[in-house]
Design a protein around this motif. Structure first.
Motif, PDB file in Angstrom:
ATOM      1  N   ILE A  29      18.007 -28.574 -20.165  1.00  0.00           N
ATOM      2  CA  ILE A  29      18.311 -29.166 -18.865  1.00  0.00           C
ATOM      3  C   ILE A  29      18.381 -28.073 -17.793  1.00  0.00           C
ATOM      4  CG2 ILE A  29      19.999 -30.493 -17.544  1.00  0.00           C
ATOM      5  CD1 ILE A  29      18.356 -32.015 -19.725  1.00  0.00           C
ATOM      6  N   ARG A  30      19.025 -26.955 -18.107  1.00  0.00           N
ATOM      7  CA  ARG A  30      19.109 -25.853 -17.148  1.00  0.00           C
ATOM      8  C   ARG A  30      17.716 -25.350 -16.794  1.00  0.00           C
ATOM      9  NH1 ARG A  30      22.583 -21.465 -19.210  1.00  0.00           N
ATOM     10  NH2 ARG A  30      20.798 -21.036 -20.516  1.00  0.00           N
ATOM     11  N   ASN A  31      16.849 -25.201 -17.772  1.00  0.00           N
ATOM     12  CA  ASN A  31      15.487 -24.737 -17.507  1.00  0.00           C
ATOM     13  C   ASN A  31      14.714 -25.713 -16.629  1.00  0.00           C
ATOM     14  OD1 ASN A  31      15.918 -22.410 -18.962  1.00  0.00           O
ATOM     15  ND2 ASN A  31      15.023 -23.228 -20.850  1.00  0.00           N
ATOM     16  N   ILE A  32      14.862 -27.002 -16.909  1.00  0.00           N
ATOM     17  CA  ILE A  32      14.187 -28.016 -16.090  1.00  0.00           C
ATOM     18  C   ILE A  32      14.716 -27.985 -14.661  1.00  0.00           C
ATOM     19  CG2 ILE A  32      13.927 -30.516 -15.753  1.00  0.00           C
ATOM     20  CD1 ILE A  32      13.904 -30.720 -18.876  1.00  0.00           C
ATOM     21  N   LEU A  33      16.030 -27.897 -14.513  1.00  0.00           N
ATOM     22  CA  LEU A  33      16.622 -27.844 -13.171  1.00  0.00           C
ATOM     23  C   LEU A  33      16.192 -26.582 -12.430  1.00  0.00           C
ATOM     24  CD1 LEU A  33      20.211 -29.212 -13.837  1.00  0.00           C
ATOM     25  CD2 LEU A  33      18.357 -30.337 -12.581  1.00  0.00           C
ATOM     26  N   LEU A  34      16.105 -25.457 -13.129  1.00  0.00           N
ATOM     27  CA  LEU A  34      15.640 -24.223 -12.482  1.00  0.00           C
ATOM     28  C   LEU A  34      14.212 -24.377 -11.965  1.00  0.00           C
ATOM     29  CD1 LEU A  34      17.113 -21.359 -14.688  1.00  0.00           C
ATOM     30  CD2 LEU A  34      17.453 -21.702 -12.242  1.00  0.00           C
ATOM     31  N   ILE A  35      13.363 -25.011 -12.743  1.00  0.00           N
ATOM     32  CA  ILE A  35      11.984 -25.234 -12.298  1.00  0.00           C
ATOM     33  C   ILE A  35      11.965 -26.137 -11.071  1.00  0.00           C
ATOM     34  CG2 ILE A  35       9.786 -26.341 -12.906  1.00  0.00           C
ATOM     35  CD1 ILE A  35      10.347 -25.372 -15.824  1.00  0.00           C
ATOM     36  N   ILE A  36      12.695 -27.236 -11.129  1.00  0.00           N
ATOM     37  CA  ILE A  36      12.709 -28.194 -10.024  1.00  0.00           C
ATOM     38  C   ILE A  36      13.242 -27.548  -8.747  1.00  0.00           C
ATOM     39  CG2 ILE A  36      13.791 -30.314  -9.170  1.00  0.00           C
ATOM     40  CD1 ILE A  36      13.699 -31.306 -12.122  1.00  0.00           C
ATOM     41  N   PHE A  37      14.377 -26.868  -8.842  1.00  0.00           N
ATOM     42  CA  PHE A  37      14.975 -26.298  -7.640  1.00  0.00           C
ATOM     43  C   PHE A  37      14.226 -25.068  -7.137  1.00  0.00           C
ATOM     44  CE2 PHE A  37      18.388 -29.158  -8.748  1.00  0.00           C
ATOM     45  CZ  PHE A  37      18.711 -29.665  -7.499  1.00  0.00           C
ATOM     46  N   ALA A  41      12.858 -24.827  -3.395  1.00  0.00           N
ATOM     47  CA  ALA A  41      13.074 -23.640  -2.557  1.00  0.00           C
ATOM     48  C   ALA A  41      11.741 -23.101  -2.035  1.00  0.00           C
ATOM     49  CB  ALA A  41      13.819 -22.554  -3.341  1.00  0.00           C
ATOM     50  N   ALA A  42      10.726 -23.065  -2.882  1.00  0.00           N
ATOM     51  CA  ALA A  42       9.422 -22.544  -2.460  1.00  0.00           C
ATOM     52  C   ALA A  42       8.785 -23.422  -1.386  1.00  0.00           C
ATOM     53  CB  ALA A  42       8.488 -22.431  -3.669  1.00  0.00           C
ATOM     54  N   VAL A  43       8.844 -24.727  -1.580  1.00  0.00           N
ATOM     55  CA  VAL A  43       8.233 -25.649  -0.615  1.00  0.00           C
ATOM     56  C   VAL A  43       8.974 -25.612   0.720  1.00  0.00           C
ATOM     57  CG1 VAL A  43       7.834 -28.104  -0.133  1.00  0.00           C
ATOM     58  CG2 VAL A  43       7.206 -27.151  -2.347  1.00  0.00           C
ATOM     59  N   ILE A  91      18.942 -23.085  -3.149  1.00  0.00           N
ATOM     60  CA  ILE A  91      19.478 -21.742  -3.411  1.00  0.00           C
ATOM     61  C   ILE A  91      20.819 -21.825  -4.136  1.00  0.00           C
ATOM     62  CG2 ILE A  91      20.504 -19.732  -2.275  1.00  0.00           C
ATOM     63  CD1 ILE A  91      18.234 -19.828  -0.293  1.00  0.00           C
ATOM     64  N   LEU A  92      21.684 -22.730  -3.680  1.00  0.00           N
ATOM     65  CA  LEU A  92      22.995 -22.891  -4.323  1.00  0.00           C
ATOM     66  C   LEU A  92      22.847 -23.264  -5.799  1.00  0.00           C
ATOM     67  CD1 LEU A  92      26.104 -23.124  -4.201  1.00  0.00           C
ATOM     68  CD2 LEU A  92      25.772 -25.514  -3.570  1.00  0.00           C
ATOM     69  N   VAL A  93      21.972 -24.206  -6.088  1.00  0.00           N
ATOM     70  CA  VAL A  93      21.793 -24.634  -7.482  1.00  0.00           C
ATOM     71  C   VAL A  93      21.178 -23.514  -8.318  1.00  0.00           C
ATOM     72  CG1 VAL A  93      20.598 -26.270  -8.986  1.00  0.00           C
ATOM     73  CG2 VAL A  93      21.695 -27.083  -6.906  1.00  0.00           C
ATOM     74  N   ILE A  94      20.205 -22.813  -7.774  1.00  0.00           N
ATOM     75  CA  ILE A  94      19.594 -21.706  -8.516  1.00  0.00           C
ATOM     76  C   ILE A  94      20.636 -20.637  -8.830  1.00  0.00           C
ATOM     77  CG2 ILE A  94      17.974 -19.763  -8.306  1.00  0.00           C
ATOM     78  CD1 ILE A  94      16.163 -21.723  -6.697  1.00  0.00           C
TER      79      ILE A  94
END
Length: 162
Positions: A29-37, A41-43, A91-94
């Protein structure tokens, strides 16, 4: 490799793809959330640096290098505030998901540098008469203030209950 049975017409695809606490690990879940956030952030960073419609290239009645979209002040306000809010939450979530990772200090430095770059890019492409920058700075702080408020509430609540 396991095959996933197709979803029939009567099945709810939303429930089918929903988070399943018993079958998914916190690491997944952490890995998926890191990808999503990270994508968010990039967009949002890209949208802030290169706003919709681009920037003025000529000086025929406009300031070269400023956002074309800024000529529609109300819509540009909404865009900048929503984009900055999404960027700040990402940024906060990352930073939250990578807490205590190796090179955590370096991650903080890089993230803060990226945020400063984002703000300076917005300042550069926004005509000075078109925007009050305090709204952007306040919006950028909202996610952190909300998270701090939630943390303080939980600490106080635990003290009252115990």
């Amino acid at each position: 490799m396991a095959t996933i049975p197709p979803i029939g017409r009567g099945k709810n695809w939303y429930k089918y793809f929903q988070f399943d606490e018993q079958n998914e690990t916190p690491t997944e879940i952490r890995n998926i959330l890191l990808i999503i956030f990270t994508l968010i952030a990039a967009v949002t960073f890209q949208a802030g640096v290169n706003p919709p419609g681009g920037i003025w290239q000529d000086d025929k009645g406009h300031i070269p290098g400023t956002a074309i979209y800024a000529s529609q002040k109300k819509f540009y306000y909404v865009f900048l505030i929503a984009n900055t809010l999404a960027f700040s939450y990402a940024i906060l979530v990352i930073l939250s998901l990578t807490h205590k990772f190796p090179f955590h200090f370096e991650l903080w430095v890089a993230t803060i540098s990226m945020a400063v770059t984002y703000v300076s890019a917005i300042f550069a492409v926004t005509p000075k008469e078109a925007f009050k920058f305090r709204f952007i700075l306040i919006t950028a702080l909202v996610p952190f203030v909300v998270r701090l408020g939630i943390h303080i509430f939980h600490v106080c609540y635990r003290k009252i209950v115990n």
